[in-house]
Write a protein that holds these residues in place. Structure first.
Motif, mmCIF file in Angstrom:
data_model
loop_
_atom_site.group_PDB
_atom_site.id
_atom_site.type_symbol
_atom_site.label_atom_id
_atom_site.label_comp_id
_atom_site.label_asym_id
_atom_site.label_seq_id
_atom_site.Cartn_x
_atom_site.Cartn_y
_atom_site.Cartn_z
ATOM 1 N N ASP A 119 0.801 -1.217 0.000
ATOM 2 C CA ASP A 119 0.000 0.000 0.000
ATOM 3 C C ASP A 119 0.839 1.274 0.000
ATOM 4 N N HIS A 120 2.111 1.174 0.357
ATOM 5 C CA HIS A 120 2.918 2.390 0.478
ATOM 6 C C HIS A 120 3.060 3.095 -0.861
ATOM 7 N N GLY A 121 3.400 2.345 -1.898
ATOM 8 C CA GLY A 121 3.534 2.964 -3.208
ATOM 9 C C GLY A 121 2.222 3.528 -3.706
ATOM 10 N N PHE A 122 1.142 2.810 -3.457
ATOM 11 C CA PHE A 122 -0.192 3.284 -3.855
ATOM 12 C C PHE A 122 -0.508 4.622 -3.194
ATOM 13 N N LEU A 123 -0.221 4.725 -1.886
ATOM 14 C CA LEU A 123 -0.539 5.954 -1.164
ATOM 15 C C LEU A 123 0.324 7.114 -1.633
ATOM 16 N N ASP A 124 1.594 6.833 -1.972
ATOM 17 C CA ASP A 124 2.432 7.900 -2.530
ATOM 18 C C ASP A 124 1.801 8.462 -3.794
ATOM 19 N N THR A 125 1.353 7.568 -4.656
ATOM 20 C CA THR A 125 0.694 8.004 -5.885
ATOM 21 C C THR A 125 -0.584 8.782 -5.570
ATOM 22 N N ALA A 126 -1.341 8.263 -4.617
ATOM 23 C CA ALA A 126 -2.608 8.897 -4.265
ATOM 24 C C ALA A 126 -2.410 10.334 -3.795
ATOM 25 N N PHE A 127 -1.479 10.554 -2.905
ATOM 26 C CA PHE A 127 -1.287 11.904 -2.383
ATOM 27 C C PHE A 127 -0.644 12.828 -3.411
ATOM 28 N N ASP A 128 0.120 12.229 -4.333
ATOM 29 C CA ASP A 128 0.637 13.050 -5.435
ATOM 30 C C ASP A 128 -0.494 13.544 -6.325
ATOM 31 N N LEU A 129 -1.567 12.754 -6.425
ATOM 32 C CA LEU A 129 -2.701 13.101 -7.271
ATOM 33 C C LEU A 129 -3.782 13.909 -6.547
ATOM 34 N N LEU A 130 -3.565 14.250 -5.262
ATOM 35 C CA LEU A 130 -4.568 14.993 -4.493
ATOM 36 C C LEU A 130 -4.881 16.321 -5.193
ATOM 37 N N PRO A 131 -6.142 16.562 -5.545
ATOM 38 C CA PRO A 131 -6.489 17.746 -6.341
ATOM 39 C C PRO A 131 -6.280 19.047 -5.555
ATOM 40 N N PRO A 132 -6.138 20.129 -6.260
ATOM 41 C CA PRO A 132 -6.075 21.438 -5.584
ATOM 42 C C PRO A 132 -7.463 21.831 -5.077
ATOM 43 N N GLU A 133 -7.505 22.715 -4.104
ATOM 44 C CA GLU A 133 -8.783 23.266 -3.629
ATOM 45 C C GLU A 133 -9.260 24.349 -4.591
ATOM 46 N N PRO A 134 -10.520 24.727 -4.563
ATOM 47 C CA PRO A 134 -11.561 24.369 -3.583
ATOM 48 C C PRO A 134 -12.109 22.958 -3.799
ATOM 49 N N TRP A 135 -12.539 22.360 -2.637
ATOM 50 C CA TRP A 135 -13.053 21.009 -2.665
ATOM 51 C C TRP A 135 -14.561 21.006 -2.427
ATOM 52 N N SER A 136 -15.199 20.004 -3.002
ATOM 53 C CA SER A 136 -16.631 19.778 -2.793
ATOM 54 C C SER A 136 -16.848 18.278 -2.613
ATOM 55 N N ARG A 137 -18.096 17.892 -2.538
ATOM 56 C CA ARG A 137 -18.395 16.466 -2.393
ATOM 57 C C ARG A 137 -17.925 15.673 -3.621
ATOM 58 N N ASP A 138 -17.811 16.343 -4.763
ATOM 59 C CA ASP A 138 -17.376 15.659 -5.985
ATOM 60 C C ASP A 138 -15.877 15.378 -5.997
ATOM 61 N N THR A 139 -15.132 16.025 -5.080
ATOM 62 C CA THR A 139 -13.675 15.876 -5.088
ATOM 63 C C THR A 139 -13.260 14.425 -4.862
#
Length: 459
Positions: free
Chosen positions: A384-404
């Protein structure tokens, strides 16, 4: 004429859910008919009655939503009872008895051994003045009994005498006064028992309907006779079934069983308690009702079961959760503010977490998850470590909504090929430290990008 009802607890402990049943049935009946609800403290037992218990009863009823139209204390009405007893004595209907408790117990046992009902034989009525004087010279002080109207001419020869009434709950009822002992109204020390005080108060306070537990059914025959002896018309009576534990044991103020005070301290909502106290033993399902007005629409006295109702305390928890899950923000705004939930996000926060709260107070734990620092980092599988690195790299910029959340997980699915639990569980653990909880689509905008990035697992 609009009805007048009363709830008359003894302030000798904290009231419990069984006591509340009686109070609510009276309150709801009065409210439905535009009537009057009297709270009357049966506090003539000076050794056990305490002012703090009386205050707690007022507080507990107010917590439920019951505000009396009048409050009376029997300890302040002794002169009224004195006058009533003097009237009965003048009519020859209250007579002195000198038997001790041991002597009365032996008399009862002898009668039962002969297969006879253990009814007092009115031996005190046969005493002459000299005999009474001799007993008093021995130091005996009399208790006083009410002479039941169950004889034609000779009190020593009682005959079947039925007192009847159409019970609001149980339908037509009858009690044979010949099967009962003349009740003691005044103790040896001059203090009054429950019956005379209750009857005098009900008459003078113009109580029209007495709704109480069915342990008082037999008392009703005596009390109707006493009303009439004092020159009053008896009110209408209704006797509801009692609540017991699952083991069939009765509830007691002294044991503290399911006291309203303890339930309140445990974070239970008042309408969860009121719903259970009222609906158990009635026809229909037991469900959380949002208001006393709505509860009153469910209650019909004639629908109450004739047998005692056993109930499961866990039902309170179920009903409480039902209510909490349905609360809108306005219902909890003050309590969320007291938990330091940020005001501008409080409504969105509550709507996100309420389905995961069995009590409103449970929101405090989710406040920490959303707005605070996680207590300890989660432990992840190696893959899961590599997956999470990718995930947080892909974290969208704000503003956030329920669709984020949908956008973010969609990007991760495309980048990693993961889906289902393998995709969502590592993200939930990283963001909340928990394997379960509210929808992350609702939580993510509340957590915000800065806090989310701070929760990125270390390599």
């Amino acid at each position: 004429m609009s009805p007048t009802v009363r709830f008359a607890p003894s302030p000798t402990g904290y009231i419990h859910i069984g006591n509340l049943r009686t109070a609510l049935l009276n309150w709801l009946f009065a409210q439905s008919e535009g009537g009057t609800f009297i709270l009357r403290f049966d506090d003539t037992d000076t050794l056990r009655s305490r002012a703090e218990y009386a205050e707690s009863i007022l507080e507990d009823l107010a917590w439920i939503g019951i505000v009396p139209d009048a409050v009376h204390r029997q300890s302040e009405r002794l002169s009224a009872y004195d006058a009533a007893m003097a009237s009965l004595k003048a009519k020859g209907l209250l007579y002195p008895c000198y038997e001790t408790s041991d002597e009365l117990d032996r008399q009862r046992k002898r009668l039962m051994a002969r297969g006879l009902p253990p009814v007092y034989a009115r031996t005190a009525l046969t005493l002459g003045d000299a005999e009474r004087a001799a007993l008093e010279a021995e130091g005996r002080t009399p208790h006083w009994r009410f002479l039941l109207p169950n004889f034609a001419g000779d009190p020593q020869k009682p005959v079947r005498t039925e007192v009847t009434w159409d019970d609001l709950v149980r339908g037509p009822q009858a009690v044979d006064l010949a099967s009962l002992s003349d009740p003691v109204l005044v103790r040896e020390d001059g203090s009054y028992l429950y019956t005379p005080c209750s009857v005098v108060d009900d008459a003078e306070m113009a109580v029209t309907h007495i709704i109480r537990g069915d342990d008082h059914v037999t008392n009703t025959g005596v009390q109707i006779a006493l009303f009439e002896a004092l020159g009053h018309q008896a009110p209408a009576f209704g006797h509801h079934n009692l609540l017991t534990t699952l083991d069939g044991e009765g509830l007691s103020k002294r044991s503290g069983a399911l006291s309203l005070r303890s339930l309140r301290a445990d974070g239970i909502e008042p309408m969860a308690v009121a719903s259970l106290a009222t609906l158990v033993g009635l026809s229909g399902s037991i469900e959380a009702v949002e208001s006393l007005e709505a509860l009153g629409e469910r209650v019909k006295l004639s629908d109450i079961s004739a047998s005692a109702s056993k109930f499961d305390p866990a039902e309170v928890e179920r009903l409480n959760a039902e209510l909490v899950h349905g609360f809108d923000y306005a219902a909890v705004a003050d309590r969320l503010a007291a938990m330091d939930v940020p005001g501008e996000q409080a409504e969105a926060f509550w709507l996100a977490v309420r389905a995961n709260c069995a009590r409103v107070g449970d929101a405090a734990a989710w406040r920490d998850v959303v707005f605070g620092a996680l207590p300890a980092p989660a432990v992840f599988a190696e893959e899961d470590h590599g997956f999470l690195d990718t995930a947080f790299d892909l974290l969208p910029p704000e503003p956030w909504s329920r669709d984020t959340w949908k956008e973010w997980t969609g990007a991760m699915k495309a980048a990693t090929g993961r889906k289902g639990k393998a995709l969502f569980m590592p993200l939930r653990l990283a963001l909340t430290g928990l394997e379960h909880g509210p929808e992350l689509a609702d939580l993510l905008p509340l957590i915000g990008r800065e806090r989310a990035m701070a929760r990125r697992p270390a390599d």
